[in-house]
Design a protein around this motif. Structure first.
Motif, PDB file in Angstrom:
ATOM      1  N   ARG A   1     -21.877   1.186  -6.455  1.00  0.00           N
ATOM      2  CA  ARG A   1     -21.157   1.755  -7.602  1.00  0.00           C
ATOM      3  C   ARG A   1     -19.643   1.756  -7.431  1.00  0.00           C
ATOM      4  O   ARG A   1     -18.909   1.660  -8.404  1.00  0.00           O
ATOM      5  CB  ARG A   1     -21.668   3.151  -7.945  1.00  0.00           C
ATOM      6  CG  ARG A   1     -21.335   4.226  -6.947  1.00  0.00           C
ATOM      7  CD  ARG A   1     -22.016   5.544  -7.315  1.00  0.00           C
ATOM      8  NE  ARG A   1     -21.630   6.619  -6.452  1.00  0.00           N
ATOM      9  CZ  ARG A   1     -22.139   6.846  -5.248  1.00  0.00           C
ATOM     10  NH1 ARG A   1     -23.075   6.043  -4.771  1.00  0.00           N
ATOM     11  NH2 ARG A   1     -21.728   7.859  -4.526  1.00  0.00           N
ATOM     12  N   ASP A   2     -19.170   1.826  -6.194  1.00  0.00           N
ATOM     13  CA  ASP A   2     -17.722   1.814  -5.960  1.00  0.00           C
ATOM     14  C   ASP A   2     -17.097   0.449  -6.212  1.00  0.00           C
ATOM     15  O   ASP A   2     -15.882   0.337  -6.298  1.00  0.00           O
ATOM     16  CB  ASP A   2     -17.410   2.250  -4.523  1.00  0.00           C
ATOM     17  CG  ASP A   2     -17.778   3.708  -4.283  1.00  0.00           C
ATOM     18  OD1 ASP A   2     -17.872   4.476  -5.266  1.00  0.00           O
ATOM     19  OD2 ASP A   2     -17.995   4.074  -3.112  1.00  0.00           O
ATOM     20  N   GLN A   3     -17.926  -0.580  -6.358  1.00  0.00           N
ATOM     21  CA  GLN A   3     -17.416  -1.931  -6.596  1.00  0.00           C
ATOM     22  C   GLN A   3     -17.239  -2.225  -8.095  1.00  0.00           C
ATOM     23  O   GLN A   3     -16.730  -3.278  -8.450  1.00  0.00           O
ATOM     24  CB  GLN A   3     -18.367  -2.959  -5.985  1.00  0.00           C
ATOM     25  CG  GLN A   3     -18.518  -2.803  -4.487  1.00  0.00           C
ATOM     26  CD  GLN A   3     -19.672  -3.632  -3.940  1.00  0.00           C
ATOM     27  OE1 GLN A   3     -20.154  -4.555  -4.578  1.00  0.00           O
ATOM     28  NE2 GLN A   3     -20.120  -3.283  -2.741  1.00  0.00           N
ATOM     29  N   TRP A   4     -17.666  -1.301  -8.939  1.00  0.00           N
ATOM     30  CA  TRP A   4     -17.588  -1.515 -10.388  1.00  0.00           C
ATOM     31  C   TRP A   4     -16.293  -0.926 -10.937  1.00  0.00           C
ATOM     32  O   TRP A   4     -15.768   0.042 -10.392  1.00  0.00           O
ATOM     33  CB  TRP A   4     -18.781  -0.853 -11.084  1.00  0.00           C
ATOM     34  CG  TRP A   4     -20.037  -1.628 -10.861  1.00  0.00           C
ATOM     35  CD1 TRP A   4     -20.877  -1.532  -9.789  1.00  0.00           C
ATOM     36  CD2 TRP A   4     -20.577  -2.633 -11.707  1.00  0.00           C
ATOM     37  NE1 TRP A   4     -21.916  -2.418  -9.934  1.00  0.00           N
ATOM     38  CE2 TRP A   4     -21.759  -3.100 -11.099  1.00  0.00           C
ATOM     39  CE3 TRP A   4     -20.192  -3.176 -12.931  1.00  0.00           C
ATOM     40  CZ2 TRP A   4     -22.550  -4.093 -11.674  1.00  0.00           C
ATOM     41  CZ3 TRP A   4     -20.986  -4.157 -13.501  1.00  0.00           C
ATOM     42  CH2 TRP A   4     -22.146  -4.610 -12.867  1.00  0.00           C
ATOM     43  N   PRO A   5     -15.787  -1.491 -12.044  1.00  0.00           N
ATOM     44  CA  PRO A   5     -14.584  -0.926 -12.673  1.00  0.00           C
ATOM     45  C   PRO A   5     -14.815   0.522 -13.095  1.00  0.00           C
ATOM     46  O   PRO A   5     -15.943   0.928 -13.404  1.00  0.00           O
ATOM     47  CB  PRO A   5     -14.353  -1.818 -13.897  1.00  0.00           C
ATOM     48  CG  PRO A   5     -15.138  -3.068 -13.643  1.00  0.00           C
ATOM     49  CD  PRO A   5     -16.284  -2.672 -12.752  1.00  0.00           C
ATOM     50  N   GLN A   6     -13.761   1.291 -13.146  1.00  0.00           N
ATOM     51  CA  GLN A   6     -13.829   2.717 -13.470  1.00  0.00           C
ATOM     52  C   GLN A   6     -14.564   3.013 -14.782  1.00  0.00           C
ATOM     53  O   GLN A   6     -15.344   3.960 -14.831  1.00  0.00           O
ATOM     54  CB  GLN A   6     -12.421   3.325 -13.494  1.00  0.00           C
ATOM     55  CG  GLN A   6     -12.400   4.837 -13.656  1.00  0.00           C
ATOM     56  CD  GLN A   6     -13.149   5.568 -12.541  1.00  0.00           C
ATOM     57  OE1 GLN A   6     -13.219   5.102 -11.415  1.00  0.00           O
ATOM     58  NE2 GLN A   6     -13.717   6.711 -12.858  1.00  0.00           N
ATOM     59  N   PRO A   7     -14.370   2.226 -15.854  1.00  0.00           N
ATOM     60  CA  PRO A   7     -15.121   2.544 -17.086  1.00  0.00           C
ATOM     61  C   PRO A   7     -16.637   2.562 -16.874  1.00  0.00           C
ATOM     62  O   PRO A   7     -17.337   3.362 -17.477  1.00  0.00           O
ATOM     63  CB  PRO A   7     -14.702   1.429 -18.052  1.00  0.00           C
ATOM     64  CG  PRO A   7     -13.346   1.023 -17.585  1.00  0.00           C
ATOM     65  CD  PRO A   7     -13.405   1.151 -16.073  1.00  0.00           C
ATOM     66  N   TRP A   8     -17.152   1.692 -15.990  1.00  0.00           N
ATOM     67  CA  TRP A   8     -18.591   1.693 -15.729  1.00  0.00           C
ATOM     68  C   TRP A   8     -18.994   2.891 -14.882  1.00  0.00           C
ATOM     69  O   TRP A   8     -20.103   3.401 -15.024  1.00  0.00           O
ATOM     70  CB  TRP A   8     -19.031   0.386 -15.072  1.00  0.00           C
ATOM     71  CG  TRP A   8     -19.302  -0.661 -16.108  1.00  0.00           C
ATOM     72  CD1 TRP A   8     -18.600  -1.798 -16.334  1.00  0.00           C
ATOM     73  CD2 TRP A   8     -20.337  -0.625 -17.081  1.00  0.00           C
ATOM     74  NE1 TRP A   8     -19.131  -2.472 -17.400  1.00  0.00           N
ATOM     75  CE2 TRP A   8     -20.205  -1.783 -17.878  1.00  0.00           C
ATOM     76  CE3 TRP A   8     -21.370   0.258 -17.377  1.00  0.00           C
ATOM     77  CZ2 TRP A   8     -21.055  -2.071 -18.934  1.00  0.00           C
ATOM     78  CZ3 TRP A   8     -22.225  -0.027 -18.433  1.00  0.00           C
ATOM     79  CH2 TRP A   8     -22.063  -1.181 -19.204  1.00  0.00           C
ATOM     80  N   ALA A   9     -18.123   3.380 -14.039  1.00  0.00           N
ATOM     81  CA  ALA A   9     -18.440   4.573 -13.244  1.00  0.00           C
ATOM     82  C   ALA A   9     -18.663   5.775 -14.158  1.00  0.00           C
ATOM     83  O   ALA A   9     -19.491   6.638 -13.873  1.00  0.00           O
ATOM     84  CB  ALA A   9     -17.331   4.848 -12.239  1.00  0.00           C
ATOM     85  N   ARG A  10     -17.917   5.818 -15.265  1.00  0.00           N
ATOM     86  CA  ARG A  10     -18.067   6.926 -16.227  1.00  0.00           C
ATOM     87  C   ARG A  10     -19.207   6.692 -17.214  1.00  0.00           C
ATOM     88  O   ARG A  10     -19.623   7.611 -17.896  1.00  0.00           O
ATOM     89  CB  ARG A  10     -16.762   7.108 -17.000  1.00  0.00           C
ATOM     90  CG  ARG A  10     -15.622   7.651 -16.174  1.00  0.00           C
ATOM     91  CD  ARG A  10     -14.422   8.042 -17.031  1.00  0.00           C
ATOM     92  NE  ARG A  10     -14.005   7.002 -17.964  1.00  0.00           N
ATOM     93  CZ  ARG A  10     -13.085   6.057 -17.710  1.00  0.00           C
ATOM     94  NH1 ARG A  10     -12.491   6.038 -16.540  1.00  0.00           N
ATOM     95  NH2 ARG A  10     -12.777   5.163 -18.612  1.00  0.00           N
ATOM     96  N   ALA A  11     -19.707   5.458 -17.294  1.00  0.00           N
ATOM     97  CA  ALA A  11     -20.717   5.110 -18.301  1.00  0.00           C
ATOM     98  C   ALA A  11     -22.111   5.000 -17.702  1.00  0.00           C
ATOM     99  O   ALA A  11     -22.922   4.205 -18.150  1.00  0.00           O
ATOM    100  CB  ALA A  11     -20.316   3.801 -18.983  1.00  0.00           C
ATOM    101  N   THR A  12     -22.385   5.772 -16.671  1.00  0.00           N
ATOM    102  CA  THR A  12     -23.703   5.768 -16.049  1.00  0.00           C
ATOM    103  C   THR A  12     -24.292   7.168 -16.110  1.00  0.00           C
ATOM    104  O   THR A  12     -23.588   8.142 -16.343  1.00  0.00           O
ATOM    105  CB  THR A  12     -23.628   5.300 -14.587  1.00  0.00           C
ATOM    106  OG1 THR A  12     -22.846   6.226 -13.847  1.00  0.00           O
ATOM    107  CG2 THR A  12     -23.027   3.910 -14.485  1.00  0.00           C
TER     108      THR A  12
END
Length: 194
Positions: free
Chosen positions: A128-139
C-alpha cells in the motif's frame, strides 16, 4: 450489446462447480480476469506451474464454459484464452440437497475463495505504501456487526451486489488517469454471541 451485458456474473450450479472447484483452476480464472487474455505458458510462468498443468486445467475450464479461445490474439499454433463471465456468484441455497461429492466440491470452492481473499488483502497491505496518496485514501477495510434475520441478510446481500453492479456501467477507460482495477470482497455470515 455492451460488454457489461455480454459478460455478466455466472451463478454456479452443481455441473459448473465440478469444473471450477480446484485451486489451480480458480487461480487461472482469477489471473485471466485480472490480467486479460493469456496463453497456458504465460499463465504457468505467472503462477509457478508447469504449462502442461495449466493447459490441462484451462481445457477443463473451457469444457465447463468459464474460459474460451481468444483467437484474435493467437499466432500460429499459440492458443490464447480469455474469460467468459465477469465474475461468479455462489448461492448456498442451490446446494442444500447436494450429493456428498458436490458438498465436498463446495467446500473446496469456498475455502479457496476465502484463501484468495486473504492473499489479496495481505498483498495490498504489503504494497500500500507504493501507491499514490489518492489511492491510500480510497481504500476500505471495515467490519460491521448487525443483528439480522436470514431474510434481511439475503436482502442486504442482494442490495450490496446491485450497488456494486451499478458501477460497472461507470467504468472509465484504461487510459483515464488514476483509474485502476479494484477488488471488492463482501462476506456476510452469522457469528455466535454470548
Amino acid at each position: 450489446m455492451t460488454e457489461h451485458e455480454e459478460r455478466k456474473q455466472r451463478r454456479l450450479d452443481a455441473r459448473s462447480l465440478r469444473g471450477l472447484a480446484h485451486p489451480l483452476r480458480m487461480q487461472l480464472l482469477d489471473a485471466l480476469r485480472q490480467h486479460g487474455p493469456a496463453t497456458a505458458s504465460q499463465l504457468a510462468e505467472r503462477l509457478g506451474e508447469s504449462s502442461g498443468a495449466t493447459s490441462y486445467h484451462l481445457r477443463q475450464l473451457a469444457e465447463h464454459g468459464f474460459v474460451e479461445d481468444a483467437p484474435e490474439r493467437g499466432k500460429g499454433r499459440e492458443r490464447w484464452w480469455q474469460v467468459v463471465d465477469q465474475g461468479i456468484r455462489f448461492d448456498s441455497a442451490d446446494f442444500e440437497d447436494a450429493s456428498p461429492e458436490v458438498r465436498g466440491l463446495t467446500e473446496v470452492f469456498l475455502q479457496e475463495g476465502a484463501a484468495r481473499h486473504a492473499r489479496e488483502l495481505s498483498t495490498w497491505l504489503g504494497t500500500r505504501d507504493q501507491w499514490p496518496q489518492p489511492w491510500a485514501r480510497a481504500t476500505d477495510m471495515s467490519d460491521m456487526t448487525l443483528r439480522l434475520t436470514p431474510d434481511l441478510a439475503v436482502e442486504l446481500i442482494g442490495r450490496l451486489h446491485d450497488l456494486i453492479d451499478g458501477y460497472r456501467d461507470r467504468v472509465p477507460d484504461k487510459d483515464t488517469p488514476e483509474s485502476e482495477q479494484v477488488r471488492i470482497h463482501t462476506h456476510l455470515f452469522p457469528i455466535e454471541t454470548d
